[in-house]
Design an enzyme around this catalytic site. Structure first.
Site, PDB file in Angstrom:
ATOM      1  N   ASP A   1      31.114  31.526  54.560  1.00 27.78           N
ATOM      2  CA  ASP A   1      31.020  31.056  53.180  1.00 27.78           C
ATOM      3  C   ASP A   1      29.614  31.326  52.653  1.00 27.78           C
ATOM      4  O   ASP A   1      28.698  31.577  53.434  1.00 27.78           O
ATOM      5  CB  ASP A   1      31.368  29.569  53.061  1.00 27.78           C
ATOM      6  CG  ASP A   1      32.005  29.241  51.717  1.00 27.78           C
ATOM      7  OD1 ASP A   1      33.219  28.967  51.661  1.00 27.78           O
ATOM      8  OD2 ASP A   1      31.283  29.280  50.687  1.00 27.78           O
TER       9      ASP A   1
ATOM     10  N   ASP B   1      27.693  36.215  51.680  1.00 31.68           N
ATOM     11  CA  ASP B   1      28.057  36.453  50.287  1.00 31.68           C
ATOM     12  C   ASP B   1      28.894  37.725  50.283  1.00 31.68           C
ATOM     13  O   ASP B   1      28.383  38.814  50.581  1.00 31.68           O
ATOM     14  CB  ASP B   1      26.783  36.631  49.445  1.00 31.68           C
ATOM     15  CG  ASP B   1      27.093  36.967  47.995  1.00 31.68           C
ATOM     16  OD1 ASP B   1      28.261  37.238  47.663  1.00 31.68           O
ATOM     17  OD2 ASP B   1      26.140  36.964  47.190  1.00 31.68           O
ATOM     18  N   VAL B   2      30.161  37.603  49.944  1.00 30.80           N
ATOM     19  CA  VAL B   2      31.060  38.759  50.063  1.00 30.80           C
ATOM     20  C   VAL B   2      30.722  39.895  49.096  1.00 30.80           C
ATOM     21  O   VAL B   2      31.238  40.995  49.234  1.00 30.80           O
ATOM     22  CB  VAL B   2      32.558  38.381  49.911  1.00 30.80           C
ATOM     23  CG1 VAL B   2      32.997  37.423  50.995  1.00 30.80           C
ATOM     24  CG2 VAL B   2      32.866  37.854  48.516  1.00 30.80           C
TER      25      VAL B   2
ATOM     26  N   SER C   1      46.644  36.502  43.257  1.00 38.40           N
ATOM     27  CA  SER C   1      47.036  35.298  42.528  1.00 38.40           C
ATOM     28  C   SER C   1      48.210  35.642  41.623  1.00 38.40           C
ATOM     29  O   SER C   1      48.330  36.789  41.168  1.00 38.40           O
ATOM     30  CB  SER C   1      45.870  34.799  41.663  1.00 38.40           C
ATOM     31  OG  SER C   1      46.328  33.836  40.726  1.00 38.40           O
TER      32      SER C   1
ATOM     33  N   TYR D   1      39.796  37.243  35.643  1.00 40.72           N
ATOM     34  CA  TYR D   1      40.444  36.853  36.910  1.00 40.72           C
ATOM     35  C   TYR D   1      41.787  37.571  37.086  1.00 40.72           C
ATOM     36  O   TYR D   1      42.106  38.059  38.180  1.00 40.72           O
ATOM     37  CB  TYR D   1      40.631  35.339  36.897  1.00 40.72           C
ATOM     38  CG  TYR D   1      41.158  34.707  38.160  1.00 40.72           C
ATOM     39  CD1 TYR D   1      40.321  34.501  39.268  1.00 40.72           C
ATOM     40  CD2 TYR D   1      42.481  34.269  38.240  1.00 40.72           C
ATOM     41  CE1 TYR D   1      40.806  33.882  40.414  1.00 40.72           C
ATOM     42  CE2 TYR D   1      42.968  33.653  39.383  1.00 40.72           C
ATOM     43  CZ  TYR D   1      42.132  33.452  40.472  1.00 40.72           C
ATOM     44  OH  TYR D   1      42.617  32.838  41.597  1.00 40.72           O
TER      45      TYR D   1
ATOM     46  N   LYS E   1      42.609  40.052  40.145  1.00 41.65           N
ATOM     47  CA  LYS E   1      43.669  39.743  41.110  1.00 41.65           C
ATOM     48  C   LYS E   1      44.781  40.801  41.099  1.00 41.65           C
ATOM     49  O   LYS E   1      45.436  41.031  42.121  1.00 41.65           O
ATOM     50  CB  LYS E   1      44.237  38.345  40.836  1.00 41.65           C
ATOM     51  CG  LYS E   1      43.251  37.211  41.177  1.00 41.65           C
ATOM     52  CD  LYS E   1      42.760  37.292  42.626  1.00 41.65           C
ATOM     53  CE  LYS E   1      42.240  35.954  43.141  1.00 41.65           C
ATOM     54  NZ  LYS E   1      41.717  36.052  44.524  1.00 41.65           N
TER      55      LYS E   1
HETATM   56  P1  NAP Z   1      37.693  27.157  46.063  1.00 42.43           P
HETATM   57  O1  NAP Z   1      38.136  25.781  46.405  1.00 42.43           O
HETATM   58  O2  NAP Z   1      36.782  27.334  44.889  1.00 42.43           O
HETATM   59  O3  NAP Z   1      37.036  27.819  47.368  1.00 42.43           O
HETATM   60  C1  NAP Z   1      36.526  29.114  47.328  1.00 42.43           C
HETATM   61  C2  NAP Z   1      35.423  29.239  48.349  1.00 42.43           C
HETATM   62  O4  NAP Z   1      34.894  30.585  48.249  1.00 42.43           O
HETATM   63  C3  NAP Z   1      34.248  28.289  48.086  1.00 42.43           C
HETATM   64  O5  NAP Z   1      33.806  27.706  49.297  1.00 42.43           O
HETATM   65  C4  NAP Z   1      33.205  29.211  47.500  1.00 42.43           C
HETATM   66  O6  NAP Z   1      31.876  28.800  47.736  1.00 42.43           O
HETATM   67  C5  NAP Z   1      33.483  30.502  48.238  1.00 42.43           C
HETATM   68  N1  NAP Z   1      32.865  31.645  47.584  1.00 42.43           N
HETATM   69  C6  NAP Z   1      32.711  31.870  46.252  1.00 42.43           C
HETATM   70  N2  NAP Z   1      32.048  33.019  46.047  1.00 42.43           N
HETATM   71  C7  NAP Z   1      31.748  33.527  47.266  1.00 42.43           C
HETATM   72  C8  NAP Z   1      31.055  34.671  47.722  1.00 42.43           C
HETATM   73  N3  NAP Z   1      30.500  35.526  46.853  1.00 42.43           N
HETATM   74  N4  NAP Z   1      30.950  34.871  49.047  1.00 42.43           N
HETATM   75  C9  NAP Z   1      31.484  34.002  49.939  1.00 42.43           C
HETATM   76  N5  NAP Z   1      32.143  32.894  49.576  1.00 42.43           N
HETATM   77  C10 NAP Z   1      32.263  32.655  48.254  1.00 42.43           C
HETATM   78  O7  NAP Z   1      38.949  28.109  45.783  1.00 42.43           O
HETATM   79  P2  NAP Z   1      40.458  28.040  46.336  1.00 42.43           P
HETATM   80  O8  NAP Z   1      41.280  27.385  45.291  1.00 42.43           O
HETATM   81  O9  NAP Z   1      40.485  27.519  47.729  1.00 42.43           O
HETATM   82  O10 NAP Z   1      40.821  29.600  46.299  1.00 42.43           O
HETATM   83  C11 NAP Z   1      40.788  30.434  47.442  1.00 42.43           C
HETATM   84  C12 NAP Z   1      41.350  31.796  47.057  1.00 42.43           C
HETATM   85  O11 NAP Z   1      42.678  31.651  46.582  1.00 42.43           O
HETATM   86  C13 NAP Z   1      40.568  32.478  45.940  1.00 42.43           C
HETATM   87  O12 NAP Z   1      40.549  33.875  46.132  1.00 42.43           O
HETATM   88  C14 NAP Z   1      41.385  32.141  44.712  1.00 42.43           C
HETATM   89  O13 NAP Z   1      41.167  33.062  43.667  1.00 42.43           O
HETATM   90  C15 NAP Z   1      42.786  32.205  45.285  1.00 42.43           C
HETATM   91  N6  NAP Z   1      43.778  31.458  44.524  1.00 42.43           N
HETATM   92  C16 NAP Z   1      43.678  30.120  44.323  1.00 42.43           C
HETATM   93  C17 NAP Z   1      44.655  29.457  43.594  1.00 42.43           C
HETATM   94  C18 NAP Z   1      44.629  27.967  43.346  1.00 42.43           C
HETATM   95  O14 NAP Z   1      45.488  27.473  42.614  1.00 42.43           O
HETATM   96  N7  NAP Z   1      43.709  27.204  43.918  1.00 42.43           N
HETATM   97  C19 NAP Z   1      45.728  30.173  43.060  1.00 42.43           C
HETATM   98  C20 NAP Z   1      45.796  31.539  43.291  1.00 42.43           C
HETATM   99  C21 NAP Z   1      44.821  32.169  44.025  1.00 42.43           C
HETATM  100  P3  NAP Z   1      31.102  27.914  46.623  1.00 42.43           P
HETATM  101  O15 NAP Z   1      31.881  26.644  46.506  1.00 42.43           O
HETATM  102  O16 NAP Z   1      29.738  27.736  47.192  1.00 42.43           O
HETATM  103  O17 NAP Z   1      31.145  28.731  45.359  1.00 42.43           O
END
Ligand code: NAP
Length: 245
Positions: free
Chosen positions: A38, A61-62, A140, A153, A157
């Site tokens: 992360d 950082d990805v 997504s 976004y 995606k």
């Molecule tokens: P989340 O709770 O915001 O978690 C995302 C994690 O990724 C956070 O720990 C964040 O760190 C980290 N991150 C952000 N930028 C980064 C970078 N440059 N390098 C490394 N890590 C990084 O999101 P989530 O809801 O679990 O989503 C996970 C994935 O599923 C994402 O790709 C999201 O687009 C996808 N998704 C989510 C949903 C939904 O409804 N939740 C739906 C469809 C798709 P920080 O907190 O420090 O920024």
């Protein structure tokens, strides 16, 4: 523990919270050793400690070529190889076209597209040597149907889908599978940022009439990581309670 992923070696990005953390937990429960990466290394280390043995937290950082290469190098060394990469790290910067800045657009596209591409490139170099591996990319439903306020976004995606299929075709004959998942509305810190009204309005459009749990996405990742999906590559699996079908 099912033993489904016994002895497998996995890396999950964005794994300190939300869906990524649940994916890491699930892969580990099924027997895999896991590296949780992360942005904030301290949070990744804490998350790995919460999972227990066979788990390591690393900062990455990805969007950084050096960081991603270092992640794959260190993970491969710690794990003794690499069988599974989950490109999960993600961000949102929602705004209407009227209000979205170029920075909002670039930030979202860079994390999802550059981040996923760097991960695929670095991990596949290891996996093609092994002649096996499974890469799973988080797209997504927003990338399938397009959401207002998410031009950045949705584009990113949808791009992840094209990238998944192109990489799947390049890597199939090396024994490396590449698949994508399109979650719908999932309860995580990302969606907790939505207003309660917007969340409820979205939930009402879901045929199953509820948001999903991170574990329900993680279960599909475990399936794609395992030999249960050995003849699947380049696919896009919707985990959305029927939304957007
Ligand atoms: P989340 O709770 O915001 O978690 C995302 C994690 O990724 C956070 O720990 C964040 O760190 C980290 N991150 C952000 N930028 C980064 C970078 N440059 N390098 C490394 N890590 C990084 O999101 P989530 O809801 O679990 O989503 C996970 C994935 O599923 C994402 O790709 C999201 O687009 C996808 N998704 C989510 C949903 C939904 O409804 N939740 C739906 C469809 C798709 P920080 O907190 O420090 O920024």
């Amino acid at each position: 523990m099912s033993g489904l992923l016994e002895g497998r070696r996995a890396v999950v990005t964005g794994a300190a919270q939300g869906i990524g953390l649940e994916i890491a937990r699930s892969l580990h429960e099924h027997g895999a050793s896991v590296v949780l990466a992360d942005l904030d290394e301290a949070r990744a280390v804490e998350a790995a400690a919460g999972i227990g043995e066979r788990a390591l937290g690393l900062g990455c950082d990805v969007t950084s070529e050096d960081d991603v290469q270092r992640l794959v190098d260190r993970a491969t060394e710690y794990l003794g190889g690499l069988d599974v990469l989950v490109n999960n790290a993600g961000i949102t910067r929602d705004a209407s076209l009227k209000k979205m800045t170029l920075e909002d657009f670039d930030a979202v596209v860079t994390v999802h597209l550059r981040g996923t591409w760097l991960g695929i490139r670095a991990a596949s170099a290891v996996m093609r040597e092994q002649k096996s591996g499974s890469i799973i990319n988080l797209s997504s439903m927003s990338g399938k149907v397009g959401n207002p306020g998410q031009t950045n976004y949705s584009a990113a995606k949808a791009g992840v889908v094209g990238m998944t299929k192109a990489a799947a075709k390049e890597l199939a004959h090396h024994g490396v599978r590449v698949n994508a998942i399109q979650p719908g509305l999932i309860k995580t810190p990302m969606t907790a940022a939505m207003s309660p009204e917007a969340f409820a309005a979205t939930e009402a459009t879901i045929p199953m009439r509820r948001a999903g749990e991170p574990a329900e996405v993680a279960a599909v990742v475990a399936f794609l990581a395992s030999d249960l999906s050995s003849y699947m590559t380049g696919t896009v699996l919707e985990v959305s309670g029927g939304r957007g079908m």
